[in-house]
Design an enzyme around this catalytic site. Structure first.
Site, PDB file in Angstrom:
ATOM      1  N   ASP A 146       0.805  -1.217   0.000  1.00  0.00           N
ATOM      2  CA  ASP A 146       0.000   0.000   0.000  1.00  0.00           C
ATOM      3  C   ASP A 146       0.840   1.269   0.000  1.00  0.00           C
ATOM      4  O   ASP A 146       0.575   2.200  -0.763  1.00  0.00           O
ATOM      5  CB  ASP A 146      -0.925  -0.014   1.224  1.00  0.00           C
ATOM      6  CG  ASP A 146      -1.726   1.261   1.365  1.00  0.00           C
ATOM      7  OD1 ASP A 146      -2.853   1.309   0.859  1.00  0.00           O
ATOM      8  OD2 ASP A 146      -1.220   2.224   1.988  1.00  0.00           O
ATOM      9  N   SER A 178      -5.124   2.539  -0.096  1.00  0.00           N
ATOM     10  CA  SER A 178      -5.089   1.886  -1.410  1.00  0.00           C
ATOM     11  C   SER A 178      -5.578   0.445  -1.309  1.00  0.00           C
ATOM     12  O   SER A 178      -6.326  -0.038  -2.171  1.00  0.00           O
ATOM     13  CB  SER A 178      -3.671   1.918  -1.988  1.00  0.00           C
ATOM     14  OG  SER A 178      -3.206   3.242  -2.138  1.00  0.00           O
ATOM     15  N   ASP A 179      -5.172  -0.254  -0.259  1.00  0.00           N
ATOM     16  CA  ASP A 179      -5.662  -1.616  -0.019  1.00  0.00           C
ATOM     17  C   ASP A 179      -7.158  -1.624   0.244  1.00  0.00           C
ATOM     18  O   ASP A 179      -7.902  -2.464  -0.287  1.00  0.00           O
ATOM     19  CB  ASP A 179      -4.940  -2.232   1.182  1.00  0.00           C
ATOM     20  CG  ASP A 179      -3.608  -2.861   0.820  1.00  0.00           C
ATOM     21  OD1 ASP A 179      -3.456  -3.309  -0.319  1.00  0.00           O
ATOM     22  OD2 ASP A 179      -2.711  -2.884   1.683  1.00  0.00           O
ATOM     23  N   LEU A 180      -7.613  -0.720   1.092  1.00  0.00           N
ATOM     24  CA  LEU A 180      -9.016  -0.717   1.480  1.00  0.00           C
ATOM     25  C   LEU A 180      -9.937  -0.397   0.308  1.00  0.00           C
ATOM     26  O   LEU A 180     -10.975  -1.045   0.121  1.00  0.00           O
ATOM     27  CB  LEU A 180      -9.235   0.289   2.615  1.00  0.00           C
ATOM     28  CG  LEU A 180      -8.511  -0.033   3.926  1.00  0.00           C
ATOM     29  CD1 LEU A 180      -8.631   1.120   4.911  1.00  0.00           C
ATOM     30  CD2 LEU A 180      -9.041  -1.319   4.536  1.00  0.00           C
ATOM     31  N   GLY A 183     -10.103  -3.372  -1.905  1.00  0.00           N
ATOM     32  CA  GLY A 183     -10.997  -4.375  -1.346  1.00  0.00           C
ATOM     33  C   GLY A 183     -12.451  -4.068  -1.614  1.00  0.00           C
ATOM     34  O   GLY A 183     -13.249  -4.961  -1.933  1.00  0.00           O
TER      35      GLY A 183
END
Length: 407
Positions: A146, A178-180, A183
């Site tokens: 991220d 960025s990960d969230l 997802g």
């Protein structure tokens, strides 16, 4: 029963982007089989402290980080680098509606667990691959996390204190945004593919990259650049297109002032007794306030220092001017509205403690979300799922445990 009740998800993802997507699907009622590496499990189990406590308050081996993104799942400890483990995954994929993974590009194909292999096993399978840079292109094979995606995508170029001010420089967002976001896009794409499958009867392959997602999520900042040709710069808490829309120091702390239109600016001036600013032709419209930001902001800073944050919030809220304090998390979870919306709740964990959680923000009018299962212990459901779904006997399970395929 959630809206995805009956959907089975084979989750081969780790860390955050994939698990965040599958936790969302689990909240919506899907059955999620989380496949983890025997012995160690998902990397985030070890990303502490803090650690999940047991019933006596003693720290366990699982982190709060892991607990933030894995509720509602069934943990299966399977080593798919072994031929027997690969066969277990293929057998589970035959019974699954969705498979989600976030290994480096090509990793699962080496074990005949890529989409091209599994769609032959299950043509209705919705297969979602999450990677740093996507399945093709010059950077496809490169790893990524991220923080580097926040940098490469340009997000950090617009996040932080402006040049020339104390503390100037780029800043990473305080959560792995960025990960969230990836997802959430994954969960959205998966549900869309499941809906389309009802018409076509066919599965789908979803190629989702952290870089693509974060560039897309630059939203107005990206379009500001594409339209003007000028790269936006860091503005601290300020907004590039709206003024005043930033944090201001008050008599005792800070106030986030979010004036979204001209009427709200007039209301602020009335509350602040700033008739001179209200009548100034430069500040009558938002476009004018953006143009003359350098003149307006210092004047507002002087005004805001006259009262405490609480005084401003009370006065401006009554005048329908959006604003708020910059809370610590302790203050956030003490907010009356946060309490009323029951954002914090608890689940009974297998270690004996009541584990705090933050609920999914979605509220359905008819469907209820599934919060019946705390984040699982590593491999807790391996044997029960393999017996129930694949019909494995006790002897077969014992043999798989004996050679280290499962534990």
């Amino acid at each position: 029963m959630g809206p995805l009740a009956g959907i089975k998800v084979l989750d081969l993802s780790r860390i955050l982007a994939g698990p965040w997507a599958t936790q969302c699907l689990a909240d919506f009622g899907a059955t999620v089989w989380k496949v983890e590496k025997p012995g160690s499990g998902d990397d985030t189990r070890h990303w502490g402290p803090p650690w999940i406590p047991d019933g006596k308050g003693k720290a366990t081996a699982d982190s709060a980080y892991y607990a933030s993104t894995n509720r509602g799942k069934h943990s299966l400890a399977i080593d798919f680098t072994k031929p027997a483990g690969q066969q277990l995954i293929r057998s589970l994929a035959l019974r699954a509606d969705v498979l989600i993974e976030n290994f480096k590009v090509g990793t699962l194909a080496k074990y005949r667990l890529g989409y091209e292999s599994l769609k032959g096993v299950n043509p209705r399978l919705v297969y979602c691959s999450i990677s740093a840079f996507g399945q093709d292109g010059p950077a496809a094979a490169e790893p990524g996390y991220d923080a580097m995606i926040q940098a490469v995508s340009g997000l950090m170029s617009v996040t932080g204190v402006p040049d020339g001010e104390p503390g100037a420089g780029p800043v990473k967002v305080g959560v792995a945004v960025s990960d969230l976001i990836t997802g959430l896009y994954a969960a959205n794409a998966i549900t869309a593919a499941l809906l389309e499958r009802e018409q076509s009867g066919r599965g789908e392959y979803i190629d989702l990259a952290l870089l693509d997602t974060q560039v897309a999520a630059l939203a107005n900042q990206a379009l500001n650049f594409l339209v003007s040709g000028e790269s936006p710069r860091r503005r601290g808490t300020a907004h590039p297109n709206i003024v005043p829309y930033q944090a201001f120091p008050t008599k005792d702390s800070w106030l986030m002032l979010a004036v979204g239109n001209d009427r709200q600016f007039e209301s602020f001036c009335e509350v602040a007794r700033a008739a001179k600013l209200r009548k100034d032709a430069r500040f009558r419209t938002n476009a004018g306030r953006v143009e003359h930001r350098a003149a307006l902001v210092p004047a507002l800073e002087k005004l805001c220092r006259r009262k405490t944050t609480r005084d401003w919030v009370e006065l401006l809220t009554r005048a329908n001017v959006p604003c708020g304090p910059i809370n610590s998390l302790a203050e956030t979870f003490a907010e009356p509205q946060v309490k009323h919306r029951k954002l914090r709740f608890e689940l009974s964990h297998a270690r004996g403690a009541q584990l705090p959680q933050v609920r999914n923000p979605v509220v359905f009018s008819r469907n209820t979300l599934d919060y019946s299962k705390a984040p699982p212990l590593l491999g807790a459901e391996t044997e029960s799922v393999l017996a129930a779904e694949l019909g494995l006997s006790a002897d077969e399970i014992m043999s798989l445990k004996g050679d280290g395929t499962i534990n």
